[in-house]
Write a protein that holds these residues in place. Structure first.
Motif, mmCIF file in Angstrom:
data_model
loop_
_atom_site.group_PDB
_atom_site.id
_atom_site.type_symbol
_atom_site.label_atom_id
_atom_site.label_comp_id
_atom_site.label_asym_id
_atom_site.label_seq_id
_atom_site.Cartn_x
_atom_site.Cartn_y
_atom_site.Cartn_z
ATOM 1 N N LEU A 18 0.816 -1.216 0.000
ATOM 2 C CA LEU A 18 0.000 0.000 0.000
ATOM 3 C C LEU A 18 0.849 1.266 0.000
ATOM 4 O O LEU A 18 0.311 2.374 -0.023
ATOM 5 C CB LEU A 18 -0.943 -0.001 1.210
ATOM 6 C CG LEU A 18 -1.917 -1.172 1.315
ATOM 7 C CD1 LEU A 18 -2.841 -0.973 2.510
ATOM 8 C CD2 LEU A 18 -2.728 -1.354 0.039
ATOM 9 N N LEU A 34 3.035 -1.861 4.771
ATOM 10 C CA LEU A 34 1.669 -2.388 4.841
ATOM 11 C C LEU A 34 1.367 -3.187 3.576
ATOM 12 O O LEU A 34 1.345 -2.629 2.473
ATOM 13 C CB LEU A 34 0.664 -1.238 4.990
ATOM 14 C CG LEU A 34 0.793 -0.383 6.257
ATOM 15 C CD1 LEU A 34 -0.116 0.842 6.171
ATOM 16 C CD2 LEU A 34 0.473 -1.202 7.502
ATOM 17 N N ARG A 36 -1.282 -6.073 1.806
ATOM 18 C CA ARG A 36 -2.517 -6.867 1.817
ATOM 19 C C ARG A 36 -2.358 -8.033 0.854
ATOM 20 O O ARG A 36 -1.641 -7.931 -0.151
ATOM 21 C CB ARG A 36 -3.722 -6.011 1.438
ATOM 22 C CG ARG A 36 -3.654 -5.390 0.056
ATOM 23 C CD ARG A 36 -4.944 -4.691 -0.324
ATOM 24 N NE ARG A 36 -6.044 -5.642 -0.525
ATOM 25 C CZ ARG A 36 -7.294 -5.279 -0.773
ATOM 26 N NH1 ARG A 36 -7.618 -3.997 -0.840
ATOM 27 N NH2 ARG A 36 -8.230 -6.186 -0.950
ATOM 28 N N TRP A 158 -1.378 -8.800 5.948
ATOM 29 C CA TRP A 158 -2.612 -9.431 6.423
ATOM 30 C C TRP A 158 -3.319 -10.066 5.242
ATOM 31 O O TRP A 158 -3.291 -9.553 4.129
ATOM 32 C CB TRP A 158 -3.507 -8.430 7.154
ATOM 33 C CG TRP A 158 -3.930 -7.237 6.352
ATOM 34 C CD1 TRP A 158 -5.112 -7.043 5.688
ATOM 35 C CD2 TRP A 158 -3.166 -6.037 6.129
ATOM 36 N NE1 TRP A 158 -5.139 -5.818 5.066
ATOM 37 C CE2 TRP A 158 -3.951 -5.180 5.325
ATOM 38 C CE3 TRP A 158 -1.891 -5.610 6.532
ATOM 39 C CZ2 TRP A 158 -3.510 -3.937 4.908
ATOM 40 C CZ3 TRP A 158 -1.454 -4.367 6.117
ATOM 41 C CH2 TRP A 158 -2.263 -3.550 5.318
ATOM 42 N N HIS A 159 -3.941 -11.208 5.506
ATOM 43 C CA HIS A 159 -4.589 -11.923 4.402
ATOM 44 C C HIS A 159 -5.753 -12.760 4.888
ATOM 45 O O HIS A 159 -5.832 -13.131 6.062
ATOM 46 C CB HIS A 159 -3.568 -12.805 3.672
ATOM 47 C CG HIS A 159 -3.222 -14.064 4.424
ATOM 48 N ND1 HIS A 159 -3.884 -15.251 4.212
ATOM 49 C CD2 HIS A 159 -2.302 -14.319 5.386
ATOM 50 C CE1 HIS A 159 -3.372 -16.182 5.006
ATOM 51 N NE2 HIS A 159 -2.422 -15.642 5.730
ATOM 52 N N VAL A 167 -10.207 -9.027 4.103
ATOM 53 C CA VAL A 167 -9.067 -8.132 3.886
ATOM 54 C C VAL A 167 -9.537 -6.800 3.303
ATOM 55 O O VAL A 167 -9.031 -5.739 3.663
ATOM 56 C CB VAL A 167 -8.016 -8.797 2.966
ATOM 57 C CG1 VAL A 167 -7.110 -7.760 2.320
ATOM 58 C CG2 VAL A 167 -7.187 -9.796 3.755
ATOM 59 N N THR A 171 -8.718 -3.455 5.223
ATOM 60 C CA THR A 171 -7.884 -2.463 4.543
ATOM 61 C C THR A 171 -8.609 -1.129 4.449
ATOM 62 O O THR A 171 -8.001 -0.057 4.631
ATOM 63 C CB THR A 171 -7.498 -2.966 3.140
ATOM 64 O OG1 THR A 171 -6.809 -4.218 3.253
ATOM 65 C CG2 THR A 171 -6.602 -1.967 2.421
ATOM 66 N N LEU A 174 -8.354 0.559 7.782
ATOM 67 C CA LEU A 174 -6.993 1.062 8.004
ATOM 68 C C LEU A 174 -6.721 2.315 7.170
ATOM 69 O O LEU A 174 -6.212 3.320 7.690
ATOM 70 C CB LEU A 174 -5.982 -0.031 7.659
ATOM 71 C CG LEU A 174 -4.512 0.385 7.617
ATOM 72 C CD1 LEU A 174 -4.061 0.995 8.944
ATOM 73 C CD2 LEU A 174 -3.625 -0.795 7.234
ATOM 74 N N LEU A 175 -7.053 2.265 5.891
ATOM 75 C CA LEU A 175 -6.812 3.423 5.032
ATOM 76 C C LEU A 175 -7.628 4.630 5.503
ATOM 77 O O LEU A 175 -7.153 5.767 5.452
ATOM 78 C CB LEU A 175 -7.136 3.077 3.574
ATOM 79 C CG LEU A 175 -6.202 2.055 2.905
ATOM 80 C CD1 LEU A 175 -6.685 1.731 1.501
ATOM 81 C CD2 LEU A 175 -4.754 2.556 2.877
ATOM 82 N N ASP A 188 -8.526 0.890 -4.822
ATOM 83 C CA ASP A 188 -7.686 -0.217 -4.374
ATOM 84 C C ASP A 188 -8.515 -1.488 -4.220
ATOM 85 O O ASP A 188 -8.117 -2.567 -4.666
ATOM 86 C CB ASP A 188 -7.024 0.143 -3.040
ATOM 87 C CG ASP A 188 -6.275 -1.024 -2.431
ATOM 88 O OD1 ASP A 188 -5.341 -1.537 -3.070
ATOM 89 O OD2 ASP A 188 -6.648 -1.447 -1.308
ATOM 90 N N TYR A 189 -9.678 -1.353 -3.618
ATOM 91 C CA TYR A 189 -10.575 -2.494 -3.420
ATOM 92 C C TYR A 189 -10.952 -3.144 -4.747
ATOM 93 O O TYR A 189 -10.905 -4.365 -4.896
ATOM 94 C CB TYR A 189 -11.824 -2.000 -2.685
ATOM 95 C CG TYR A 189 -12.941 -3.006 -2.546
ATOM 96 C CD1 TYR A 189 -12.817 -4.113 -1.713
ATOM 97 C CD2 TYR A 189 -14.143 -2.823 -3.237
ATOM 98 C CE1 TYR A 189 -13.849 -5.015 -1.570
ATOM 99 C CE2 TYR A 189 -15.178 -3.720 -3.100
ATOM 100 C CZ TYR A 189 -15.031 -4.819 -2.263
ATOM 101 O OH TYR A 189 -16.061 -5.720 -2.135
#
Length: 270
Positions: A18, A34, A36, A158-159, A167, A171, A174-175, A188-189
């Motif tokens: 990221l 970071l 993912r 993280w997964h 995830v 994510t 977090l973002l 991103d998603y």
């Protein structure tokens, strides 16, 4: 917005750094901090070297259920701490890649298709909302933030299984906490669909040979891919229940102003 790319690994298709994502105040996420990913069981020896040496991986956080971990255990990596942090309980179904869950999803969709043309979308949106409304899932995401705050150096990865649902929500939280705009979070998603397209279509071909039901295959494609509406349903549920994302992060993720600033100091630059 920076170009969203995957880490070029041999056996993993949806693993991303990221680093470089810009926040609303003009700072950027530090690179190699970071990461993912989808499940790690397919990684090659070269992949292990890239992650541990080139990306400085120090912590592997596994969001999967106990059954998923048993069926496809993570390879142990030198110098990397492994943390089990299941977002769903073993009894939860629908979001995982477990065979029984997949069969349950198919049965449910067959039942729903006669009453709704958007069966898969409605089903997934409900599951996504549960990831932030269910007390167990919230508790586990809160633990995830604790892990991030404890990570003094190196990268955290993280997964889950596909790296899209559990995830995807983690994510997004977090973002959001780091101050990344929602437009970037959604972009991103949605890259999940690009990075996993080949794997998804291969799996659907196998299922189509067995099921011989094009309509059901279309529904399953929606389950295996992502739509913006799935993640938007999470934002909506949070805003309906807590007023703002900031309020949710403070009350449920334990991110008071001091901890949120600590998180930003750790993972942002500029």
């Amino acid at each position: 917005m920076k170009e969203i790319t995957r880490i070029p690994l041999e056996g993993l298709h949806n693993t991303r750094d990221l680093g470089g994502f810009e926040t609303a105040d003009g700072r950027k996420i530090r690179p190699r901090r970071l990461i993912r990913s989808g499940q790690l069981s397919g990684m090659t020896e070269k992949d292990k070297q890239v992650l541990t040496e080139d990306y400085g991986l120090r912590t592997d956080v596994d969001f999967r259920t106990g059954q998923e971990r048993t069926e496809a255990p993570d390879p142990r990596l030198p110098g990397v701490a492994y943390v089990e942090n299941p977002i769903l309980s073993d009894q939860a179904i629908g979001i995982t890649r477990e065979k029984d869950s997949e069969e349950d999803m198919m049965k449910l969709l067959v039942q729903q298709m006669s009453t709704s043309e958007k069966a898969a979308e409605e089903y997934m949106a409900g599951l996504y909302r549960n990831l932030v409304m269910d007390p167990f899932s919230r508790q586990q995401y809160r633990k995830f933030f604790g892990i991030l705050l404890d990570q003094k150096e190196g990268a955290v990865l993280w997964h889950c299984s596909a790296g899209k649902d559990r995830v995807g929500v983690g994510t997004a939280l977090l973002l959001s906490a780091l101050g990344v705009p929602r437009e970037t979070i959604l972009a991103d998603y949605m890259m999940v669909n690009t990075f996993t397209a080949e794997v998804v279509e291969s799996r659907l071909e196998e299922l189509n040979e067995r099921l011989q039901n094009p309509q059901l295959i279309d529904c399953l494609r929606e389950l295996m891919q992502v739509q913006e509406s799935y993640l938007i349903s999470v934002f909506q549920a949070i805003e309906d229940g807590y007023g703002t994302m900031d309020s949710f992060l403070e009350k449920e993720m334990g991110l008071c102003a001091e901890k949120r600033e600590q998180l930003r100091e750790m993972y942002l630059e500029g």
